[in-house]
Design a protein around this motif. Structure first.
Motif, PDB file in Angstrom:
ATOM      1  N   THR A 141       0.830  -1.211   0.000  1.00 15.84           N
ATOM      2  CA  THR A 141       0.000   0.000   0.000  1.00 15.84           C
ATOM      3  C   THR A 141       0.862   1.258   0.000  1.00 15.84           C
ATOM      4  N   TRP A 142       1.847   1.302  -0.882  1.00 12.25           N
ATOM      5  CA  TRP A 142       2.747   2.449  -0.950  1.00 12.25           C
ATOM      6  C   TRP A 142       2.683   3.186  -2.277  1.00 12.25           C
ATOM      7  N   THR A 143       1.995   2.636  -3.281  1.00  9.38           N
ATOM      8  CA  THR A 143       1.939   3.263  -4.604  1.00  9.38           C
ATOM      9  C   THR A 143       0.482   3.549  -4.946  1.00  9.38           C
ATOM     10  N   PRO A 144      -0.016   4.760  -4.698  1.00  9.98           N
ATOM     11  CA  PRO A 144      -1.437   5.066  -4.897  1.00  9.98           C
ATOM     12  C   PRO A 144      -1.861   4.898  -6.359  1.00  9.98           C
ATOM     13  N   ARG A 145      -3.063   4.356  -6.527  1.00 12.60           N
ATOM     14  CA  ARG A 145      -3.655   4.232  -7.867  1.00 12.60           C
ATOM     15  C   ARG A 145      -4.639   5.383  -8.055  1.00 12.60           C
ATOM     16  N   VAL A 146      -4.371   6.236  -9.037  1.00 16.78           N
ATOM     17  CA  VAL A 146      -5.205   7.416  -9.279  1.00 16.78           C
ATOM     18  C   VAL A 146      -5.792   7.329 -10.681  1.00 16.78           C
ATOM     19  N   PRO A 147      -7.108   7.179 -10.814  1.00 13.77           N
ATOM     20  CA  PRO A 147      -7.724   7.104 -12.139  1.00 13.77           C
ATOM     21  C   PRO A 147      -7.729   8.454 -12.838  1.00 13.77           C
ATOM     22  N   ARG A 148      -7.964   8.432 -14.129  1.00 13.55           N
ATOM     23  CA  ARG A 148      -8.071   9.657 -14.923  1.00 13.55           C
ATOM     24  C   ARG A 148      -9.505   9.819 -15.408  1.00 13.55           C
ATOM     25  N   HIS A 149     -10.014  11.040 -15.307  1.00 13.82           N
ATOM     26  CA  HIS A 149     -11.359  11.315 -15.808  1.00 13.82           C
ATOM     27  C   HIS A 149     -11.312  12.524 -16.741  1.00 13.82           C
ATOM     28  N   GLU A 150     -12.220  12.525 -17.688  1.00 11.78           N
ATOM     29  CA  GLU A 150     -12.271  13.605 -18.666  1.00 11.78           C
ATOM     30  C   GLU A 150     -12.687  14.916 -18.013  1.00 11.78           C
ATOM     31  N   GLY A 151     -12.287  16.009 -18.654  1.00 11.33           N
ATOM     32  CA  GLY A 151     -12.705  17.330 -18.209  1.00 11.33           C
ATOM     33  C   GLY A 151     -11.739  17.952 -17.226  1.00 11.33           C
ATOM     34  N   ASP A 152     -12.056  19.168 -16.831  1.00 16.37           N
ATOM     35  CA  ASP A 152     -11.232  19.918 -15.887  1.00 16.37           C
ATOM     36  C   ASP A 152     -12.036  20.190 -14.623  1.00 16.37           C
ATOM     37  N   PHE A 153     -11.369  20.014 -13.480  1.00 12.00           N
ATOM     38  CA  PHE A 153     -12.013  20.218 -12.184  1.00 12.00           C
ATOM     39  C   PHE A 153     -11.344  21.397 -11.491  1.00 12.00           C
ATOM     40  N   THR A 154     -12.141  22.347 -11.043  1.00 15.93           N
ATOM     41  CA  THR A 154     -11.583  23.545 -10.414  1.00 15.93           C
ATOM     42  C   THR A 154     -11.410  23.395  -8.904  1.00 15.93           C
ATOM     43  N   GLY A 155     -11.885  22.288  -8.351  1.00 16.22           N
ATOM     44  CA  GLY A 155     -11.683  22.034  -6.927  1.00 16.22           C
ATOM     45  C   GLY A 155     -10.383  21.304  -6.672  1.00 16.22           C
ATOM     46  N   GLU A 156     -10.320  20.643  -5.533  1.00 18.50           N
ATOM     47  CA  GLU A 156      -9.113  19.928  -5.106  1.00 18.50           C
ATOM     48  C   GLU A 156      -9.283  18.437  -5.365  1.00 18.50           C
ATOM     49  N   ILE A 157      -8.234  17.800  -5.916  1.00 25.07           N
ATOM     50  CA  ILE A 157      -8.232  16.358  -6.149  1.00 25.07           C
ATOM     51  C   ILE A 157      -7.057  15.748  -5.390  1.00 25.07           C
ATOM     52  N   ARG A 158      -7.339  14.732  -4.590  1.00 29.70           N
ATOM     53  CA  ARG A 158      -6.293  14.046  -3.826  1.00 29.70           C
ATOM     54  C   ARG A 158      -6.578  12.555  -3.809  1.00 29.70           C
ATOM     55  N   HIS A 159      -5.556  11.791  -3.470  1.00 26.87           N
ATOM     56  CA  HIS A 159      -5.732  10.366  -3.191  1.00 26.87           C
ATOM     57  C   HIS A 159      -5.830  10.182  -1.683  1.00 26.87           C
ATOM     58  N   SER A 160      -6.490   9.131  -1.248  1.00 25.29           N
ATOM     59  CA  SER A 160      -6.701   8.912   0.176  1.00 25.29           C
ATOM     60  C   SER A 160      -5.393   8.717   0.946  1.00 25.29           C
ATOM     61  N   VAL A 161      -4.292   8.415   0.258  1.00 25.39           N
ATOM     62  CA  VAL A 161      -3.016   8.279   0.951  1.00 25.39           C
ATOM     63  C   VAL A 161      -2.622   9.582   1.648  1.00 25.39           C
TER      64      VAL A 161
END
Length: 448
Positions: A141-161
């Motif tokens: 559990t040391w390499t976070p998996r972050v998916p990609r989604h279309e479009g642009d998001f003006t808020g904050e995006i983080r992984h649970s790590v």
């Protein structure tokens, strides 16, 4: 360190590494152990850089089923201990068996290379050391998996790590993406602290309460009526329906698989928050549109924070990929530990399991230690086991048809796994784990 060519290298001082160290010590197998952090505990130490741990994290298997073999958790612990108690317990284990003095802290392993019949281990200071065997025990559990989604998001995006405490959600509209056990925990934190909380799910899950009839669920499964799988699945499904009702009424999709065919989602609080409207279930994310998140069912929500609880990719970054046979992001290891192609390169802790992780680490590390011991003291038996490593194809799922996913292709059923390991020991003439077998290692009579 010098003169290490006849020794074993253990990498990592989390639960799997400590289990391996104790097993090697019991049989007198000489080893060195390296840990890049400044203390033992692995992911359970919030001060360990890169840990996925968060303040509300608890064990999802119960105290009595989850401890190291022969070293139970204290009776004063609750049924499902939190991360601080687990860390204290793990450090107590290291102290009790005198494991700490053999660990070189603050020392990262940067590369492992095959060198003839042995292995060369390069450390962060550039020094290189020969070993006859290497045990990788640095976790999954040391390499976070972050998916990609279309479009642009003006808020904050983080992984649970990156998540640590519920205060991070206050004053925000929060979307948790993913509903594994961590995702469910974090969604509950958001439900109690955020201005609005949503959880995005791609499939339905069987939500299992942590207690059945007042007993921890895994204890009930171990000590309760033992039914054939074809009866156990429908009986428990009916029991859950009686206890919880129809969870699709709360917005959760209907599961597309039968009970036990995916990693168990143990959570009581999620159902509570769904029933009270503190968190809402959303469909899979389709795309971003400025401050809004659009979902595959055509709905959308304005959100301040998207937190991906989408899991981790397994990796062993200090070992070149050519030395492990990787499939779907998982190393293919015999009995989850033994490299089929490169002798004396092991992994301990590289498994997905539905219960009793620490105890299973002990069962696996014991086999590794017995095999390494035999290489020096009974080469004929070691050679027979090498034939099993090469040819044996065990079925470790206990007859369960797990969900067709990368994660579940490396899944083992705890009961089936323990049973098969016992049969392997019987074939090899190795002694199984028994109460008191580690007592001789205890320092000053320490114990539980």
């Amino acid at each position: 360190m010098t003169g290490t060519a006849d020794r074993v290298c253990v990498i990592g001082a989390g639960p799997a590494g400590l289990s391996t160290a104790r097993a090697l010590r019991r049989l007198g197998v000489a080893y060195d152990q390296y840990e890049r952090h400044t203390d033992v505990g692995g992911v359970w130490d919030l001060d360990n850089p890169g840990t996925p741990m968060y303040e509300s994290a608890h064990f999802i298997s119960s105290r009595r089923t989850s401890g190291f073999f022969g070293f139970p958790m204290p009776e004063s612990y609750p049924d499902y201990p939190g991360h601080r108690r687990i860390l204290a317990y793990t450090r107590g284990f290291a102290e009790a068996y005198g494991l700490r003095e053999h660990i070189r802290f603050g020392t990262a392993v940067t590369r492992v290379e095959k060198d003839g019949d042995g292995w060369t281990v390069e450390l962060g200071d550039g020094s290189r050391h020969p070993y006859r065997a290497v045990v990788c025990a640095t976790g999954v559990t040391w390499t976070p998996r972050v998916p990609r989604h279309e479009g642009d998001f003006t808020g904050e995006i983080r992984h649970s790590v990156t998540y640590r405490e519920p205060a991070e959600f206050r004053g925000k509209r929060v979307l948790i993406v993913g509903l594994g056990n961590s995702g469910a925990d974090i969604a509950c934190d958001a439900a109690a602290n955020a201005d609005a909380a949503f959880v995005s799910v791609r499939r339905g899950y069987h939500v299992i309460p942590k207690h059945l009839f007042g007993v921890p669920t895994d204890e009930f499964a171990e000590s309760g009526p033992q039914l054939p799988l074809k009866l156990e699945q429908p009986v428990f499904k009916v029991l859950l329906r009686l206890l919880q009702g129809d969870l699709t009424r709360l917005g959760l999709p209907k599961p597309d698989h039968r009970l036990f065919e995916s990693h168990p989602l143990l959570n009581d609080q999620l159902v509570h928050h769904l029933r009270h409207g503190d968190v809402a279930v959303k469909a899979d994310v389709a795309r971003f549109d400025g401050p809004r998140v659009c979902f595959t069912d055509g709905t959308s929500e304005e959100v301040d924070l998207v937190l991906y609880a989408t899991g981790y990719d397994w990796s062993i970054p200090y070992v070149p990929e050519k030395y492990f046979r990787w499939r779907d992001g998982r190393p293919e290891l015999y009995l989850t530990a033994f490299n089929r192609e490169h002798r004396n390169l092991f992994g301990v802790g590289y498994l997905e399991v539905n219960s009793s992780a620490y105890t299973l680490f002990d069962h696996v590390s014991d086999l590794v230690a017995q095999y390494l011991h035999d290489q020096e003291h009974d080469p004929g038996r070691a050679a027979r086991f090498e034939e099993m490593i090469e040819r044996d194809e065990p079925e470790l799922g206990g007859g369960i048809r797990f969900v067709d996913s990368a994660r579940h292709r490396s899944y083992v059923d705890a009961k089936a796994f323990r049973g098969y390991l016992a049969r392997v020991r019987g074939r090899m003439g190795w002694r199984g784990l028994t109460p008191g077998m580690f007592d001789g290692l205890l320092v000053d009579g320490a114990g539980r």
